[in-house]
Design an enzyme around this catalytic site. Structure first.
Site, PDB file in Angstrom:
ATOM      1  CE1 TYR A 187      -4.360  -1.588  -0.336  1.00 27.46           C
ATOM      2  CE2 TYR A 187      -3.698  -2.563   1.620  1.00 27.46           C
ATOM      3  CZ  TYR A 187      -4.585  -2.336   0.621  1.00 27.46           C
ATOM      4  OH  TYR A 187      -5.623  -3.297   0.289  1.00 27.46           O
TER       5      TYR A 187
ATOM      6  CB  THR B 185     -13.012   1.616  -4.004  1.00 27.88           C
ATOM      7  OG1 THR B 185     -12.093   1.353  -5.198  1.00 27.88           O
ATOM      8  CG2 THR B 185     -12.417   1.473  -2.808  1.00 27.88           C
TER       9      THR B 185
ATOM     10  NE  ARG C 286     -13.903  -4.146  -3.032  1.00 25.84           N
ATOM     11  CZ  ARG C 286     -12.814  -3.506  -3.642  1.00 25.84           C
ATOM     12  NH1 ARG C 286     -13.124  -2.862  -4.772  1.00 25.84           N
ATOM     13  NH2 ARG C 286     -11.567  -3.526  -3.356  1.00 25.84           N
TER      14      ARG C 286
ATOM     15  NE  ARG D  32      -9.582  -1.856 -10.250  1.00 18.89           N
ATOM     16  CZ  ARG D  32      -9.472  -1.545  -9.063  1.00 18.89           C
ATOM     17  NH1 ARG D  32      -8.354  -2.063  -8.284  1.00 18.89           N
ATOM     18  NH2 ARG D  32      -9.895  -0.316  -8.469  1.00 18.89           N
TER      19      ARG D  32
ATOM     20  CG  PHE E   3      -7.520   5.610   3.277  1.00 17.98           C
ATOM     21  CD1 PHE E   3      -7.140   4.698   2.724  1.00 17.98           C
ATOM     22  CD2 PHE E   3      -8.004   6.748   2.314  1.00 17.98           C
ATOM     23  CE1 PHE E   3      -6.546   4.744   1.388  1.00 17.98           C
ATOM     24  CE2 PHE E   3      -7.554   6.816   1.107  1.00 17.98           C
ATOM     25  CZ  PHE E   3      -6.893   5.819   0.781  1.00 17.98           C
TER      26      PHE E   3
ATOM     27  CG  HIS F 204      -5.667  -5.563  -3.705  1.00 18.04           C
ATOM     28  ND1 HIS F 204      -5.608  -4.322  -3.723  1.00 18.04           N
ATOM     29  CD2 HIS F 204      -4.679  -6.202  -4.317  1.00 18.04           C
ATOM     30  CE1 HIS F 204      -4.659  -3.908  -4.464  1.00 18.04           C
ATOM     31  NE2 HIS F 204      -4.130  -4.978  -5.011  1.00 18.04           N
TER      32      HIS F 204
END
Ligand code: DAT
Ligand code: MG
Length: 143
Positions: A42, A84, A95, A78, A50, A108
């Site tokens: 990251y 996200t 999600r 994705r 965040f 991820h």
């Protein structure tokens, strides 16, 4: 698959969705992520509000790291995972179907072929990656 996906028993569900789309799994392992690995993975988010939460989250319980291969693999993964922010993710995505808050978004996925290559190299050694073909791939991938 992030710690919440593992803790909530969604490993199989998430893998199944990508696997059934037709991508070829070439590496998979359950690991407890070290802070060093988390910070490398990251590093693009260093300094963002965040960031500290993100590092705490990704190191809070085991994750399942998976390398997927196949035509348009980055975009397909994705798409299966969804946006996200889970409240912006379409129903039918991981999600959109299973998550609520952005800080617990289950998964991820690499965001470009270039980052996909470097993330596979970060998370896997070469002997952890398997060169193979699934039967019937001619019915999934145009050559
Ligand atoms: P993605 O995981 O879809 O590639 P990203 O790379 O922009 O999204 O961000 C990495 C992770 O950081 C994301 O999965 C959740 C967290 N995150 C991103 N934006 C955030 C925000 N505005 N507030 C809280 N967490 C955020
Ligand atoms: Mg990202």
């Amino acid at each position: 698959i992030k710690p919440d996906g593992v803790q909530r028993g969604l490993i199989g569900t998430i893998i199944r969705r990508v696997e059934q789309r037709g991508l070829r799994m070439i590496g998979m392992k359950l690991i407890q992520v070290s802070r060093a690995l988390a910070e490398t993975h990251y590093s693009i988010h260093v300094g963002k509000p965040f960031y500290d939460n993100l590092i705490d989250y990704i190191t809070s319980a085991p994750v399942v790291a998976i390398a997927w291969q196949g035509n348009k693999a980055v975009g397909v993964v994705r798409q299966v995972l969804g946006a996200t922010d889970p409240t912006a993710a379409d129903p039918g995505t991981v999600r959109g179907d299973y998550a609520v808050d952005i800080g617990l978004n289950l998964t991820h996925g690499s965001d470009s072929v270039e980052n996909g290559k470097s993330e596979v190299n970060l998370w896997f050694t070469t002997d952890e990656l398997v060169d193979w073909e699934r039967v019937g791939e001619e019915w999934v991938f145009e050559t």
